[in-house]
Design a protein around this motif. Structure first.
Motif, PDB file in Angstrom:
ATOM      1  N   GLN A  38      -7.565  17.662   9.718  1.00 43.22           N
ATOM      2  CA  GLN A  38      -7.980  16.682   8.716  1.00 43.22           C
ATOM      3  C   GLN A  38      -6.747  15.982   8.164  1.00 43.22           C
ATOM      4  OE1 GLN A  38      -9.860  18.301   5.239  1.00 43.22           O
ATOM      5  NE2 GLN A  38     -10.302  16.315   4.344  1.00 43.22           N
ATOM      6  N   THR A  39      -6.814  14.660   8.057  1.00 43.10           N
ATOM      7  CA  THR A  39      -5.730  13.905   7.437  1.00 43.10           C
ATOM      8  C   THR A  39      -6.256  13.187   6.204  1.00 43.10           C
ATOM      9  OG1 THR A  39      -6.111  11.882   8.682  1.00 43.10           O
ATOM     10  CG2 THR A  39      -4.672  13.530   9.698  1.00 43.10           C
ATOM     11  N   GLY A  40      -5.426  13.066   5.195  1.00 39.58           N
ATOM     12  CA  GLY A  40      -5.785  12.337   3.978  1.00 39.58           C
ATOM     13  C   GLY A  40      -4.728  11.297   3.662  1.00 39.58           C
ATOM     14  N   THR A  41      -5.152  10.041   3.468  1.00 39.18           N
ATOM     15  CA  THR A  41      -4.226   8.944   3.211  1.00 39.18           C
ATOM     16  C   THR A  41      -4.656   8.190   1.964  1.00 39.18           C
ATOM     17  OG1 THR A  41      -3.887   8.693   5.589  1.00 39.18           O
ATOM     18  CG2 THR A  41      -3.121   6.899   4.184  1.00 39.18           C
ATOM     19  N   TYR A  42      -3.795   8.172   0.949  1.00 39.17           N
ATOM     20  CA  TYR A  42      -4.080   7.378  -0.250  1.00 39.17           C
ATOM     21  C   TYR A  42      -3.911   5.900   0.067  1.00 39.17           C
ATOM     22  CZ  TYR A  42      -3.140   4.782  -4.486  1.00 39.17           C
ATOM     23  OH  TYR A  42      -3.160   3.820  -5.458  1.00 39.17           O
ATOM     24  N   GLU A  43      -4.823   5.060  -0.442  1.00 38.45           N
ATOM     25  CA  GLU A  43      -4.724   3.618  -0.229  1.00 38.45           C
ATOM     26  C   GLU A  43      -4.942   2.871  -1.536  1.00 38.45           C
ATOM     27  OE1 GLU A  43      -6.686   0.005   2.450  1.00 38.45           O
ATOM     28  OE2 GLU A  43      -7.398   2.066   2.667  1.00 38.45           O
ATOM     29  N   ASP A  44      -3.994   1.999  -1.856  1.00 39.04           N
ATOM     30  CA  ASP A  44      -4.122   1.111  -3.015  1.00 39.04           C
ATOM     31  C   ASP A  44      -5.136   0.026  -2.643  1.00 39.04           C
ATOM     32  OD1 ASP A  44      -3.804  -0.306  -5.327  1.00 39.04           O
ATOM     33  OD2 ASP A  44      -1.826  -1.105  -4.824  1.00 39.04           O
ATOM     34  N   TYR A  45      -6.407   0.377  -2.753  1.00 39.93           N
ATOM     35  CA  TYR A  45      -7.481  -0.406  -2.148  1.00 39.93           C
ATOM     36  C   TYR A  45      -7.585  -1.812  -2.717  1.00 39.93           C
ATOM     37  CZ  TYR A  45     -12.000  -0.890   0.232  1.00 39.93           C
ATOM     38  OH  TYR A  45     -13.034  -1.291   1.055  1.00 39.93           O
ATOM     39  N   ASN A  46      -7.294  -1.964  -4.019  1.00 38.24           N
ATOM     40  CA  ASN A  46      -7.386  -3.295  -4.618  1.00 38.24           C
ATOM     41  C   ASN A  46      -6.029  -3.983  -4.728  1.00 38.24           C
ATOM     42  OD1 ASN A  46      -6.347  -1.704  -6.617  1.00 38.24           O
ATOM     43  ND2 ASN A  46      -8.188  -1.751  -7.892  1.00 38.24           N
ATOM     44  N   ASN A  47      -4.998  -3.386  -4.097  1.00 37.90           N
ATOM     45  CA  ASN A  47      -3.690  -4.034  -3.967  1.00 37.90           C
ATOM     46  C   ASN A  47      -3.122  -4.516  -5.301  1.00 37.90           C
ATOM     47  OD1 ASN A  47      -3.332  -3.961  -1.026  1.00 37.90           O
ATOM     48  ND2 ASN A  47      -5.087  -5.337  -0.980  1.00 37.90           N
ATOM     49  N   ALA A  62      -7.980  25.161  -2.760  1.00 37.23           N
ATOM     50  CA  ALA A  62      -8.595  24.098  -1.980  1.00 37.23           C
ATOM     51  C   ALA A  62      -7.958  23.996  -0.604  1.00 37.23           C
ATOM     52  CB  ALA A  62      -8.464  22.759  -2.719  1.00 37.23           C
ATOM     53  N   THR A  63      -8.722  23.501   0.342  1.00 34.91           N
ATOM     54  CA  THR A  63      -8.227  23.332   1.700  1.00 34.91           C
ATOM     55  C   THR A  63      -7.133  22.278   1.765  1.00 34.91           C
ATOM     56  OG1 THR A  63     -10.384  23.941   2.576  1.00 34.91           O
ATOM     57  CG2 THR A  63      -8.921  22.725   4.030  1.00 34.91           C
ATOM     58  N   LEU A  64      -7.372  21.151   1.114  1.00 40.16           N
ATOM     59  CA  LEU A  64      -6.474  20.015   1.216  1.00 40.16           C
ATOM     60  C   LEU A  64      -6.223  19.446  -0.171  1.00 40.16           C
ATOM     61  CD1 LEU A  64      -5.009  17.925   3.038  1.00 40.16           C
ATOM     62  CD2 LEU A  64      -7.144  16.650   3.102  1.00 40.16           C
ATOM     63  N   VAL A  65      -4.974  19.227  -0.519  1.00 41.06           N
ATOM     64  CA  VAL A  65      -4.609  18.605  -1.781  1.00 41.06           C
ATOM     65  C   VAL A  65      -3.818  17.348  -1.460  1.00 41.06           C
ATOM     66  CG1 VAL A  65      -3.453  18.869  -3.992  1.00 41.06           C
ATOM     67  CG2 VAL A  65      -4.501  20.859  -2.895  1.00 41.06           C
ATOM     68  N   THR A  66      -4.298  16.208  -1.914  1.00 45.51           N
ATOM     69  CA  THR A  66      -3.632  14.938  -1.677  1.00 45.51           C
ATOM     70  C   THR A  66      -3.032  14.443  -2.988  1.00 45.51           C
ATOM     71  OG1 THR A  66      -5.257  14.415   0.024  1.00 45.51           O
ATOM     72  CG2 THR A  66      -3.905  12.603  -0.784  1.00 45.51           C
ATOM     73  N   GLN A  67      -1.747  14.231  -2.980  1.00 48.34           N
ATOM     74  CA  GLN A  67      -1.087  13.674  -4.157  1.00 48.34           C
ATOM     75  C   GLN A  67      -1.285  12.165  -4.149  1.00 48.34           C
ATOM     76  OE1 GLN A  67       3.074  14.542  -4.420  1.00 48.34           O
ATOM     77  NE2 GLN A  67       3.205  14.057  -6.585  1.00 48.34           N
ATOM     78  N   LEU A  68      -1.789  11.625  -5.257  1.00 45.79           N
ATOM     79  CA  LEU A  68      -2.089  10.198  -5.296  1.00 45.79           C
ATOM     80  C   LEU A  68      -0.823   9.369  -5.187  1.00 45.79           C
ATOM     81  CD1 LEU A  68      -4.855  10.065  -8.041  1.00 45.79           C
ATOM     82  CD2 LEU A  68      -5.098  10.146  -5.577  1.00 45.79           C
ATOM     83  N   LEU A  83      -5.105  13.693 -13.348  1.00 48.69           N
ATOM     84  CA  LEU A  83      -4.569  14.907 -12.742  1.00 48.69           C
ATOM     85  C   LEU A  83      -3.422  14.602 -11.785  1.00 48.69           C
ATOM     86  CD1 LEU A  83      -5.094  17.989 -12.659  1.00 48.69           C
ATOM     87  CD2 LEU A  83      -6.628  17.579 -10.740  1.00 48.69           C
ATOM     88  N   GLY A  84      -3.526  13.499 -11.055  1.00 46.32           N
ATOM     89  CA  GLY A  84      -2.507  13.127 -10.092  1.00 46.32           C
ATOM     90  C   GLY A  84      -2.759  13.631  -8.687  1.00 46.32           C
ATOM     91  N   TYR A  85      -3.845  14.373  -8.491  1.00 46.86           N
ATOM     92  CA  TYR A  85      -4.142  14.957  -7.190  1.00 46.86           C
ATOM     93  C   TYR A  85      -5.639  14.860  -6.922  1.00 46.86           C
ATOM     94  CZ  TYR A  85       0.315  17.228  -8.249  1.00 46.86           C
ATOM     95  OH  TYR A  85       1.608  17.478  -8.604  1.00 46.86           O
ATOM     96  N   VAL A  86      -5.987  14.944  -5.631  1.00 50.11           N
ATOM     97  CA  VAL A  86      -7.382  15.066  -5.224  1.00 50.11           C
ATOM     98  C   VAL A  86      -7.512  16.310  -4.357  1.00 50.11           C
ATOM     99  CG1 VAL A  86      -9.254  14.046  -3.881  1.00 50.11           C
ATOM    100  CG2 VAL A  86      -7.846  12.600  -5.348  1.00 50.11           C
ATOM    101  N   LYS A  90       0.845  -1.180   0.000  1.00 49.62           N
ATOM    102  CA  LYS A  90       0.000   0.000   0.000  1.00 49.62           C
ATOM    103  C   LYS A  90       0.884   1.235   0.000  1.00 49.62           C
ATOM    104  CE  LYS A  90      -3.773  -2.169   2.531  1.00 49.62           C
ATOM    105  NZ  LYS A  90      -4.749  -2.193   1.498  1.00 49.62           N
ATOM    106  N   GLN A  91       0.523   2.195  -0.834  1.00 49.68           N
ATOM    107  CA  GLN A  91       1.236   3.456  -0.848  1.00 49.68           C
ATOM    108  C   GLN A  91       0.438   4.450  -0.045  1.00 49.68           C
ATOM    109  OE1 GLN A  91       2.245   4.641  -4.869  1.00 49.68           O
ATOM    110  NE2 GLN A  91       1.705   2.594  -5.570  1.00 49.68           N
ATOM    111  N   LYS A  92       1.094   5.188   0.879  1.00 45.89           N
ATOM    112  CA  LYS A  92       0.359   6.105   1.740  1.00 45.89           C
ATOM    113  C   LYS A  92       1.036   7.456   1.765  1.00 45.89           C
ATOM    114  CE  LYS A  92      -1.826   2.668   4.679  1.00 45.89           C
ATOM    115  NZ  LYS A  92      -2.112   2.255   6.033  1.00 45.89           N
ATOM    116  N   LEU A  93       0.216   8.490   1.696  1.00 47.90           N
ATOM    117  CA  LEU A  93       0.671   9.857   1.845  1.00 47.90           C
ATOM    118  C   LEU A  93      -0.175  10.501   2.919  1.00 47.90           C
ATOM    119  CD1 LEU A  93       0.958  10.826  -1.912  1.00 47.90           C
ATOM    120  CD2 LEU A  93       2.834  10.399  -0.361  1.00 47.90           C
ATOM    121  N   LEU A  94       0.425  11.219   3.843  1.00 43.76           N
ATOM    122  CA  LEU A  94      -0.297  11.837   4.950  1.00 43.76           C
ATOM    123  C   LEU A  94      -0.241  13.331   4.811  1.00 43.76           C
ATOM    124  CD1 LEU A  94      -1.783  11.366   7.633  1.00 43.76           C
ATOM    125  CD2 LEU A  94       0.430  11.546   8.767  1.00 43.76           C
TER     126      LEU A  94
END
Length: 708
Positions: free
Chosen positions: A152-161, A251-257, A214-217, A2-6
């Motif tokens: 607020q925390t945002g964590t990318y998850e490789d949900y289907n592995n 935006a308030t929060l930008v999460t890089q995938l 885009l590469g971001y959320v 799983k790849q995670k960004l906080l």
């Protein structure tokens, strides 16, 4: 892995008050009092600003409630035990000695106190408090002073592995709000929040294809805080994004995938029609192309109508790609495969093209149909009919559909029929290339009650020619039944073959249809259907049949299936109900080692943009043994079928029986005693679809026959 960004984001908020206004000093002794009040909703707190506004020193300065004590303020001093300000020079302001508080009540009256001082002439002067000015005597209304923190925390998850950022992956969020407030709601414009009114809660964003491109959320999050006495105010989350990310809309929060977007293997597949290595070849649509890494992890996709395909692959590894999947020994490919080494990100490995050639002499036509809507009395019902060349040589012939003309009326077809009657439709075709699909839409009007009633069955038979020389004539006929319904879930799953199949038919295809509808309030940009194929199904036989809109198909590790409808712009139901629907259909065979009583199941997750997935119903098909009816049916063989003048009934065992031939409306046309190998004359019957009933003392069996 799983790849995670906080990413952390916080906001703070409080209501402040104005700086007291100070007038020029008058001549002689004078005292002034400003009383500022603020409440946290439980207690009202008071600060006292005492100023010598005159021109002589004052002594014995103190603050008290007014003589009526109507405000009921508990007045305290600092340091504790102090009773008065001993001396206050002209122009001097004291802000720390006196302070006060009292319980807060929503409908409480405004508060007022009075300051006393002694002059040089030993006389006492006083001044009623004011909210803002030393020169006025207006009472004080407390201001709200709410202090609120949010993280607020945002964590990318490789949900289907699958080591690829793709639709079906998620960003998980946590939200925490602290401070002195009386409830409220958290709002995030790009996530689904669970329990919005909790101090600590979680949320989720389902990644869309637009996010991947885009590469971001981006998220904009706010907190609506409630005041104790009614009303509310909105507090924005404020913070600095901890990645070097573009943020044009603030935006308030930008999460890089991820720092690495997946790479793509791209190419084209053609069929060699003129033995010129596809110089004049035609696009080979619906052809599965598969690539494998050295660990034999597989990634597959399918060509579109132009023969183009792309396969998403991870950012490292060597991949061998080929396009001969499930074609059999009669086909060859030039080249046999291609090899690419993946590195970097967002790379397109182009020109992985294949020219498919075939030997001649193997003939196999298959036909079928499926419903893409339910049959509802008084409404139109929609179907798809298809025919498919499974052989190695081009075919020409006809396809005939027989239906129940008493309960439904033919309206239109995507392909113009060569002939129609009240219960049959015929199409002719020419030069159907090996592994070429033809599929088109059919529309029927369902009659109203009492002609067509809820739960009435509708029977369909699709029959394709040529039969002579066909290596598998059994798949030239396809039978389908459907029940008339009154209501339905617009997002559902259907298996055409039903809940059971006989163990003798486990080598046949099962046909699955997934339908969806945009019941939201805005057009859907992207729709994605994901499912894991049942382990009892053979993914090597998986074949997409058709879909309502252009789609890209990706399969990983054999059973992880994804249909992506990019830029579908699917209207929402209330804006355009007919156009708000979509569907996809495929066929697949059970595994060769399927056993009696084994079950094959299927269900789908449907994603509309970033909304939570909609889970369809599950459908199951179980392998069963022969019933008594099947035993009777297996004892007799009816041929030829279709027939022009005569049919023959051949019995394996001598069982007394009688036969009946009835039309699609149940009208008896012919009957007699069954005699094995004795022809039955049907030359006087009109062309169409009939039922042959064989009745024995061990049960009854029914056959569907076609009269040419």
């Amino acid at each position: 892995m799983k790849q995670k960004l906080l990413i952390l984001l916080f906001f703070s908020f409080s209501i402040s008050f104005a700086t007291p206004f100070q007038n020029p000093n008058p001549s002689g002794p004078s005292i002034g009092l400003i009383m500022y009040g603020y409440t946290d909703g439980f207690t009202t707190h008071f600060n006292f600003y005492i100023k010598n506004t005159g021109t002589e020193t004052l002594t014995n300065v103190y603050v008290n409630n007014t003589p009526t004590n109507s405000s009921n303020i508990n007045i305290s001093t600092y340091p504790m035990g102090t009773t008065v300000i001993a001396s206050l020079a002209p122009g001097e302001i004291d802000t720390v000695t006196f302070f006060g508080d009292k319980p807060f009540f929503c409908n409480d009256s405004p508060s007022q106190t009075i300051v006393y001082a002694t002059t040089l002439a030993n006389t006492q002067i006083s001044d009623l408090s004011s909210a803002y000015s030393y020169d006025f005597d207006d009472p004080t209304y407390p201001a709200y002073d709410y202090y609120i923190n949010g993280i607020q925390t945002g964590t990318y998850e490789d949900y289907n592995n699958n080591y690829i950022v793709d639709v079906g992956d998620v960003i998980n969020y946590t939200y925490q709000v602290t401070g002195n407030y009386f409830g409220g709601f958290i709002y995030d414009n790009n996530a689904i929040i669970y329990n919005q009114n909790l101090q600590f809660t979680t949320g989720i964003h389902y990644i869309t294809q637009a996010d991947i491109d885009l590469g971001y959320v981006y998220n904009t999050t706010t907190f609506e805080a409630f005041e104790q006495c009614g009303g509310s105010f909105t507090v924005p989350f404020v913070g600095v994004n901890n990645c070097s990310c573009p943020n044009p809309d603030g935006a308030t929060l930008v999460t890089q995938l991820t720092s690495l977007l997946p790479n793509k293997i791209k190419g084209n597949v053609k069929f060699n029609t003129a033995n010129d290595n596809c110089t004049t070849g035609v696009p080979f649509g619906n052809r599965r192309v598969t690539t494998n890494d050295i660990a034999n992890t597989s990634y597959s996709s399918y060509t579109n109508s132009n023969g183009d395909y792309y396969i998403l692959i991870p950012n490292s590894g060597t991949y061998t790609t080929q396009a001969l999947n499930n074609l059999g020994s009669g086909f060859t490919s030039n080249p046999a495969n291609t090899v690419v080494t993946s590195s970097g990100q967002n790379q397109d490995y182009l020109n992985n093209n294949f020219c498919i050639s075939s030997a001649t002499g193997y003939t196999d036509l298959s036909v079928g149909m499926f419903n893409v809507s339910n049959a509802v009395p008084g409404m139109n019902a929609y179907y798809q009919l298809y025919y498919y060349n499974n052989g190695t040589t081009a075919l020409s012939g006809s396809v005939q559909l027989t239906f129940d003309g008493t309960k439904m009326t033919f309206i239109s077809a995507g392909n113009t029929p060569a002939n129609t009657t009240a219960n049959t439709i015929t199409w002719n075709y020419t030069n159907l290339l090996p592994y070429q699909y033809v599929t088109f839409n059919l529309v029927f009007a369902i009659q109203t009650p009492p002609t067509a009633n809820i739960n009435d069955p509708l029977y369909f038979t699709v029959y394709g020619t040529p039969v002579s020389g066909d290596n598998h004539p059994e798949n030239n006929t396809f039978l389908m039944s459907q029940s008339i319904r009154s209501s339905f879930d617009p997002n559902d799953k259907t298996v055409i073959e039903g809940s059971t199949i006989d163990i003798g038919h486990t080598g046949d295809y099962l046909h699955y249809v997934t339908r969806f509808q945009n019941t939201g309030t805005a057009n859907a940009t992207t729709v994605v259907i994901k499912e894991n194929l049942d382990p009892n199904l053979d993914w090597n036989t998986f074949e997409p049949i058709a879909s309502s809109h252009p789609s890209n198909i990706q399969i990983r590790n054999g059973n992880e299936l994804t249909y992506t409808f990019s830029n579908i712009d699917l209207p929402f139901q209330s804006a355009n109900e007919p156009a708000s629907h979509g569907w996809m259909a495929y066929r697949i065979k059970p595994k060769s080692n399927i056993a009696l009583w084994d079950i094959m199941s299927s269900s789908s997750n449907i994603y509309f943009d970033y909304n939570a997935p909609i889970y369809t119903n599950g459908v199951s098909t179980q392998v069963t043994a022969l019933t008594t009816t099947d035993f009777v049916k297996s004892n007799f063989t009816v041929y030829p079928n279709p027939a022009s003048d005569f049919i023959t009934i051949e019995a394996k065992n001598d069982i007394d029986s009688v036969y009946e031939i009835v039309d699609i409306n149940g009208k008896l046309l012919l009957k007699g005693t069954t005699e094995s190998l004795h022809p039955i004359n049907i030359s006087n019957l009109e062309s169409g679809f009939y039922f042959l009933n064989l009745k024995t003392n061990q049960g009854k069996a029914t056959y569907k026959i076609v009269k040419n």
